[in-house]
Design a protein around this motif. Structure first.
Motif, mmCIF file in Angstrom:
data_model
loop_
_atom_site.group_PDB
_atom_site.id
_atom_site.type_symbol
_atom_site.label_atom_id
_atom_site.label_comp_id
_atom_site.label_asym_id
_atom_site.label_seq_id
_atom_site.Cartn_x
_atom_site.Cartn_y
_atom_site.Cartn_z
ATOM 1 N N GLU A 266 -25.891 154.952 -75.617
ATOM 2 C CA GLU A 266 -24.537 155.090 -76.158
ATOM 3 C C GLU A 266 -24.548 155.289 -77.671
ATOM 4 O OE1 GLU A 266 -21.286 154.683 -74.430
ATOM 5 O OE2 GLU A 266 -22.733 155.389 -72.955
ATOM 6 N N VAL A 267 -25.329 154.451 -78.344
ATOM 7 C CA VAL A 267 -25.383 154.490 -79.803
ATOM 8 C C VAL A 267 -26.829 154.795 -80.196
ATOM 9 C CG1 VAL A 267 -25.049 153.166 -81.929
ATOM 10 C CG2 VAL A 267 -23.503 152.818 -79.995
ATOM 11 N N PRO A 268 -27.114 156.014 -80.688
ATOM 12 C CA PRO A 268 -28.498 156.397 -80.986
ATOM 13 C C PRO A 268 -29.192 155.408 -81.922
ATOM 14 C CG PRO A 268 -27.053 158.299 -81.124
ATOM 15 C CD PRO A 268 -26.161 157.103 -80.939
ATOM 16 N N GLY A 269 -30.382 154.975 -81.502
ATOM 17 C CA GLY A 269 -31.152 154.062 -82.331
ATOM 18 C C GLY A 269 -30.887 152.603 -82.041
ATOM 19 N N ALA A 270 -29.811 152.297 -81.316
ATOM 20 C CA ALA A 270 -29.537 150.903 -80.990
ATOM 21 C C ALA A 270 -30.566 150.411 -79.977
ATOM 22 C CB ALA A 270 -28.128 150.741 -80.437
ATOM 23 N N ALA A 271 -30.892 149.123 -80.053
ATOM 24 C CA ALA A 271 -32.033 148.587 -79.301
ATOM 25 C C ALA A 271 -31.802 148.522 -77.802
ATOM 26 C CB ALA A 271 -32.370 147.195 -79.821
ATOM 27 N N GLY A 272 -30.576 148.349 -77.384
ATOM 28 C CA GLY A 272 -30.341 148.225 -75.948
ATOM 29 C C GLY A 272 -28.872 148.161 -75.615
ATOM 30 N N GLN A 273 -28.591 148.118 -74.321
ATOM 31 C CA GLN A 273 -27.207 148.022 -73.871
ATOM 32 C C GLN A 273 -27.172 147.452 -72.459
ATOM 33 O OE1 GLN A 273 -26.251 152.210 -74.321
ATOM 34 N NE2 GLN A 273 -26.535 152.584 -72.129
ATOM 35 N N THR A 274 -26.008 146.939 -72.082
ATOM 36 C CA THR A 274 -25.854 146.395 -70.733
ATOM 37 C C THR A 274 -25.587 147.536 -69.748
ATOM 38 O OG1 THR A 274 -23.512 145.989 -71.129
ATOM 39 C CG2 THR A 274 -25.027 144.160 -71.579
ATOM 40 N N THR A 275 -25.542 147.213 -68.464
ATOM 41 C CA THR A 275 -25.504 148.229 -67.411
ATOM 42 C C THR A 275 -24.265 149.129 -67.473
ATOM 43 O OG1 THR A 275 -25.688 148.599 -65.030
ATOM 44 C CG2 THR A 275 -24.363 146.716 -65.721
ATOM 45 N N GLY A 276 -24.485 150.386 -67.085
ATOM 46 C CA GLY A 276 -23.364 151.317 -66.977
ATOM 47 C C GLY A 276 -23.109 151.702 -65.532
ATOM 48 N N THR A 277 -23.665 150.916 -64.589
ATOM 49 C CA THR A 277 -23.571 151.285 -63.171
ATOM 50 C C THR A 277 -22.311 150.755 -62.504
ATOM 51 O OG1 THR A 277 -24.813 149.318 -62.519
ATOM 52 C CG2 THR A 277 -26.082 151.339 -62.884
ATOM 53 N N LEU A 278 -21.561 149.893 -63.187
ATOM 54 C CA LEU A 278 -20.400 149.273 -62.540
ATOM 55 C C LEU A 278 -19.109 149.511 -63.320
ATOM 56 C CD1 LEU A 278 -22.230 146.016 -61.483
ATOM 57 C CD2 LEU A 278 -21.050 147.551 -59.901
ATOM 58 N N THR A 279 -19.029 150.680 -63.939
ATOM 59 C CA THR A 279 -17.822 150.983 -64.708
ATOM 60 C C THR A 279 -16.604 151.090 -63.789
ATOM 61 O OG1 THR A 279 -18.507 153.306 -64.622
ATOM 62 C CG2 THR A 279 -18.948 152.131 -66.663
ATOM 63 N N ASN A 280 -16.843 151.417 -62.492
ATOM 64 C CA ASN A 280 -15.713 151.498 -61.555
ATOM 65 C C ASN A 280 -15.095 150.115 -61.276
ATOM 66 O OD1 ASN A 280 -18.002 150.648 -60.133
ATOM 67 N ND2 ASN A 280 -17.157 151.350 -58.171
ATOM 68 N N ARG A 281 -15.831 149.038 -61.639
ATOM 69 C CA ARG A 281 -15.265 147.688 -61.535
ATOM 70 C C ARG A 281 -14.812 147.176 -62.904
ATOM 71 N NH1 ARG A 281 -16.528 144.909 -56.843
ATOM 72 N NH2 ARG A 281 -14.830 143.570 -57.538
ATOM 73 N N GLY A 282 -14.692 148.093 -63.846
ATOM 74 C CA GLY A 282 -14.192 147.726 -65.176
ATOM 75 C C GLY A 282 -15.213 147.045 -66.057
ATOM 76 N N ILE A 283 -16.511 147.158 -65.677
ATOM 77 C CA ILE A 283 -17.558 146.535 -66.500
ATOM 78 C C ILE A 283 -18.119 147.594 -67.447
ATOM 79 C CG2 ILE A 283 -19.752 145.290 -66.491
ATOM 80 C CD1 ILE A 283 -19.090 144.407 -63.611
ATOM 81 N N ASN A 284 -17.677 147.549 -68.699
ATOM 82 C CA ASN A 284 -18.101 148.561 -69.666
ATOM 83 C C ASN A 284 -19.505 148.271 -70.197
ATOM 84 O OD1 ASN A 284 -16.202 146.459 -71.197
ATOM 85 N ND2 ASN A 284 -17.854 147.099 -72.584
ATOM 86 N N ILE A 285 -20.082 149.299 -70.806
ATOM 87 C CA ILE A 285 -21.382 149.132 -71.462
ATOM 88 C C ILE A 285 -21.176 148.418 -72.792
ATOM 89 C CG2 ILE A 285 -23.247 150.389 -72.623
ATOM 90 C CD1 ILE A 285 -22.814 152.610 -70.467
ATOM 91 N N SER A 286 -21.995 147.392 -73.051
ATOM 92 C CA SER A 286 -21.928 146.667 -74.312
ATOM 93 C C SER A 286 -23.247 146.895 -75.057
ATOM 94 C CB SER A 286 -21.706 145.175 -74.016
ATOM 95 O OG SER A 286 -21.588 144.439 -75.205
#
Lengths: 357, 91
Positions: free
Chosen positions: A149-169
């Motif tokens: 999502e953000v180039p160079g950022a170390a990591g992020q949470t899952t993007g597999t459950l956006t249909n349940r309103g769980i966004n990537i952090s």
């Protein structure tokens, strides 16, 4: 200095104690005794502390968690196979709301339990992992650079459950400001992310000025919101134990109070910006880089609580950082990251930070 | 959360989860955890507890608030006790 009688200021239970305390002095006959010691002792002024004024300052804060206990949420409308582990299992029955979103939980329409119980073990396994999946492990990005999502950022949470309103952090590494790729191309568009390089932790701590550190944190938090970073993987706050440690520069001090106050000021500054937070690390006693993945620190219980854990205790109790990062190393023969006594009994049971991840 | 590619998390992520890590970074233990559940090596409750804490964290963060058009709040509660306020520090 004398105390009129023995006082317990806080009752805790013994955790992580080594078999033999390496910091205790054993059998030395070489203690220096000055010639006039007896005379000095007789003439020395004595301060008498009144025990009754100190009693039960903090009370009993021993952990009530038990490594053998687990509570499992089950759906009252359907039955599923629950793993048969050796733990004492308590079942909590709720009525799940299928198709609900995290926003429904946020709005108070349903409880978190009613949301969680509708998720399969597979879905849960994605939530508790960063976005990197085993299938793309062979072409894995360089360590600490895995956010899409953000180039160079170390990591992020899952993007597999956006249909349940769980966004990537997204989380970005530190240590001296946000570590992002300054210029990159995202979807054919040039993207600029020039983040401010702030002074290193040691320099900030040497000002002895928590209010100033708080201002630096406030500025870092502002940049996090600009770049879409929820979590900063800083501050590092290990004790500067060995001058050869390659990451001493990012830690605050050899002193636990200066370390704790500095980390608290930084965290309160960052978190004065709504919704963004710090990750204090590396929990704990990661005071050398050599063999940091496997080394074993032998630490007595008193030194552990008064030096190596103290700064973390201060920042957890006084600023409530968004995350805590467990370290690679072992203490007294056990890996910190696999140690229930450390991560649950001490961190959550004693310091009462039940919301921390 | 764990540190990046913690060797222990790659071999036995279920042990780290039970100990109290809620987020394994940067990821890649999904199938190992699923297998631990089906092999009775990880309690469903441990996995649910960690997922719940991660979701609480995401739900209170800035990106969630922005995406859902709601107001984000400071992650440090205003009533948190602090050694610093004893010294009269304004922040």
């Amino acid at each position: 200095m004398n105390l009129t009688s023995k006082v317990t200021t806080e009752q805790l239970s013994s955790e992580m104690a080594p078999a033999v305390d390496p910091t205790e002095l054993h059998g030395s006959n070489n203690t220096f005794v000055p010639d006039n010691q007896a005379e000095e002792l007789v003439n020395a002024p004595v301060i008498q502390l009144n025990a009754s004024s100190l009693e039960n300052v903090l009370g009993n804060n021993a952990s009530t968690f038990d490594t053998n206990d687990v509570t499992t949420i089950v759906n009252s409308n359907s039955s599923i196979d629950i793993p048969k582990t050796d733990l004492n299992e308590t079942l909590k029955s709720v009525s799940g709301v299928y198709g609900s979103t995290l926003k429904d939980v946020y709005d108070g329409k349903i409880s978190m339990d009613q949301f969680i119980v509708t998720l399969t073990p597979k879905q849960l396994s994605y939530i508790v992992n960063g976005s990197l999946e085993p299938s793309n492990g062979s072409s894995s990005p360089i360590v600490g650079n895995s956010s899409q999502e953000v180039p160079g950022a170390a990591g992020q949470t899952t993007g597999t459950l956006t249909n349940r309103g769980i966004n990537i952090s997204v989380n970005s590494d530190g240590p001296a400001g946000l570590r992002l790729t300054p210029v990159s191309t995202v979807n054919g568009q040039k993207r600029y992310q020039y983040a401010t390089a702030w002074p290193i932790g040691t320099l900030l701590a040497q000002t002895f000025d928590p209010e100033m550190i708080n201002e630096v944190g406030t500025a870092v938090g502002k940049e996090m919101k600009e770049f879409g970073v929820d979590t900063w993987l800083a501050p590092g706050m290990n004790i500067q134990r060995d001058p050869l440690n390659g990451r001493n520069f990012e830690y605050y001090s050899e002193d636990p109070l200066v370390t704790g106050v500095s980390a608290t000021a930084m965290t309160r500054g960052v978190q004065s910006n709504p919704g963004v937070g710090t990750t204090v690390k590396h929990f704990f006693a990661n005071s050398q880089e050599t063999k940091r993945g496997t080394m074993d620190d032998e630490i007595g219980e008193q030194a552990m609580r008064e030096i190596y854990l103290k700064g973390f205790e201060t920042v957890v109790k006084d600023a409530q950082p968004q995350y805590i990062m467990s370290s690679y190393n072992q203490v007294n023969g056990q890996y910190n990251a696999a140690n229930y006594d450390l991560l649950t009994n001490i961190l959550r049971g004693e310091w009462a930070s039940k919301e921390l991840s | 959360m764990t540190d990046w590619y913690n060797q222990k998390s790659l071999s036995d992520p279920q042990i780290l989860m039970h100990a109290g890590n809620d987020l394994i970074m940067p990821g890649s233990t999904q199938t190992k955890l699923q297998k631990a559940i089906s092999d009775d090596n990880l309690a469903l409750g441990d996995l649910q507890r960690s997922a719940e804490r991660v979701l609480n964290t995401i739900m209170n963060a800035y990106t969630f608030a922005k995406d859902n058009n709601v107001k984000a709040h400071s992650l440090t509660p205003s009533d948190v006790s602090t050694i610093m306020t004893d010294n009269g520090q304004s922040w």
